[in-house]
Enzyme design. Structure first.
Site, short mmCIF file in Angstrom:
data_model
loop_
_atom_site.label_atom_id
_atom_site.label_comp_id
_atom_site.label_asym_id
_atom_site.label_seq_id
_atom_site.Cartn_x
_atom_site.Cartn_y
_atom_site.Cartn_z
N ASP A 1 11.29 -2.04 -8.95
CA ASP A 1 10.44 -1.80 -10.13
C ASP A 1 11.00 -2.45 -11.38
OD1 ASP A 1 8.79 -0.41 -8.50
OD2 ASP A 1 9.10 1.55 -9.42
N PHE B 1 9.31 7.44 -18.61
CA PHE B 1 8.13 7.91 -19.36
C PHE B 1 8.31 9.33 -19.89
CE2 PHE B 1 6.15 5.07 -15.96
CZ PHE B 1 6.36 3.94 -16.72
N ARG C 1 14.06 13.24 -5.26
CA ARG C 1 12.67 13.48 -5.68
C ARG C 1 11.92 14.25 -4.59
NH1 ARG C 1 8.91 8.19 -4.52
NH2 ARG C 1 10.08 7.35 -2.77
N GLU D 1 1.74 10.81 -20.67
CA GLU D 1 2.91 11.67 -20.61
C GLU D 1 3.12 12.52 -21.86
OE1 GLU D 1 3.43 8.52 -17.58
OE2 GLU D 1 2.86 8.52 -19.70
N ARG E 1 14.89 7.96 -6.66
CA ARG E 1 13.98 7.41 -5.67
C ARG E 1 14.69 7.11 -4.35
NH1 ARG E 1 11.05 1.48 -6.42
NH2 ARG E 1 9.59 1.62 -4.69
N HIS F 1 12.83 8.86 -10.42
CA HIS F 1 13.00 7.41 -10.55
C HIS F 1 13.92 7.03 -11.71
CE1 HIS F 1 9.60 7.74 -7.91
NE2 HIS F 1 9.54 6.44 -7.71
#
Length: 312
Positions: free
Chosen positions: A117, A83, A10, A58, A167, A109
């Protein structure tokens, strides 16, 4: 031994956008209130006039990206994989895929390495979803070098592209003078004659580690990095199947619909050989340290080694 350099893909994405932004005035960055997490904040700082924060919306962001692309811009729409592929699937399919617009989707992610998460954010289904959209190119880079090259290649390709980033900081394995990146072309990282391990994303490093462990047992494993899931390198996969006679796929994604499924489709039609899929096995992820989760789901080097040994 020297310390291995590690960078999250990322981060590579954000840096690559800045470099491209310096060269191309038509590149626009979009994010859904996640610039700090997706690292589009790096682009936002360099080119604030070419960055649009679409808020936690999104689906709307994909519509905006479609409009920008139809106006001649090259938008990179960024958010978490969950998303992008999940929440905004309809908009990607109908507003971007159907008219084949020049939109690049930066999905960060992805996979279980999102870690703490938890299951709601650990998207292990995104590649499967994006593979079903006609004309969608899917790239899942293995490290910093490949991620930067993938972003550049995506910009240069006319049409929708889904870029998958992680991530977790991962080892840089492609930092060599002879490295080249070409959409749709896999890379042979290690030759072998006994079995072929085909991996993508962060699991490429795991595959290389497993191959070294297998070598100590007298098993000569070939390792192939498939960074482009769609279009997939049919010729290389068929060649590997004919060479070693056994295929193992490794991915930080569900074994349903991802790399394993794509390779199985190629083999069933062109070169049927014994095959094993290593990945997330039809379960949701869970909250925990990323490295520990990779170990639990058998996606680290040792886990891949044990899977290949059991298969052989």
């Amino acid at each position: 031994m020297p310390e291995v350099k590690k960078i999250a893909t990322r981060e590579s994405y954000g840096n690559a956008l800045v470099e491209l932004g310096k060269e191309h005035d038509n590149l626009v960055g979009l994010d859904a209130d996640l610039a700090a997490a997706t690292k589009t904040s790096i682009f936002k700082k360099a080119f604030p006039e070419r960055h649009i924060d679409c808020g936690i919306a999104e689906s709307n962001m994909m519509g905006i990206a479609a409009g920008l692309a139809a106006s001649g811009m090259v938008p990179f729409a960024s958010t978490f994989a969950m998303f992008a592929a999940g929440r905004a699937y309809e908009q990607i399919r109908n507003s971007i895929g159907y008219p084949h617009l020049n939109v690049k989707i930066g999905a960060s992610h992805a996979g279980i390495s999102v870690g703490e998460d938890g299951a709601t954010h650990q998207c292990n289904e995104d590649i499967a979803l994006m593979r079903t959209i006609p004309g969608m190119t899917i790239i899942n880079p293995s490290d910093d070098v490949e991620a930067r090259a993938a972003v550049k290649a995506a910009y240069e390709l006319d049409g929708p592209v889904y870029l998958r980033f992680g991530r977790l900081a991962v080892p840089v394995i492609n930092d060599r003078p002879d490295y080249t990146f070409e959409i749709g072309k896999g890379v042979v990282l290690k030759d072998g004659t006994d079995v072929t391990i085909i991996a993508t994303g962060l699991c490429v490093d795991s595959a290389l580690t497993a191959a070294n462990m297998l070598a100590e047992d007298g098993v000569d494993a070939q390792v192939i990095n498939i960074h482009t899931i769609k279009p997939i390198d049919v010729d290389l996969i068929v060649e590997a199947a004919k060479k070693t006679g056994k295929i193992v796929t490794v991915e930080e994604h569900s074994i349903i619909g991802g790399l394993g499924s794509a390779v199985a489709e190629v083999l069933s039609e062109n070169a049927p050989v014994p095959m094993k899929r290593v990945g997330v096995r039809d379960v949701y992820g869970e909250s925990g340290p990323a490295v520990k989760l990779l170990e639990k789901y058998g996606l680290d080097g040792k886990g891949v080694y044990e899977s290949v040994k059991a298969f052989l």
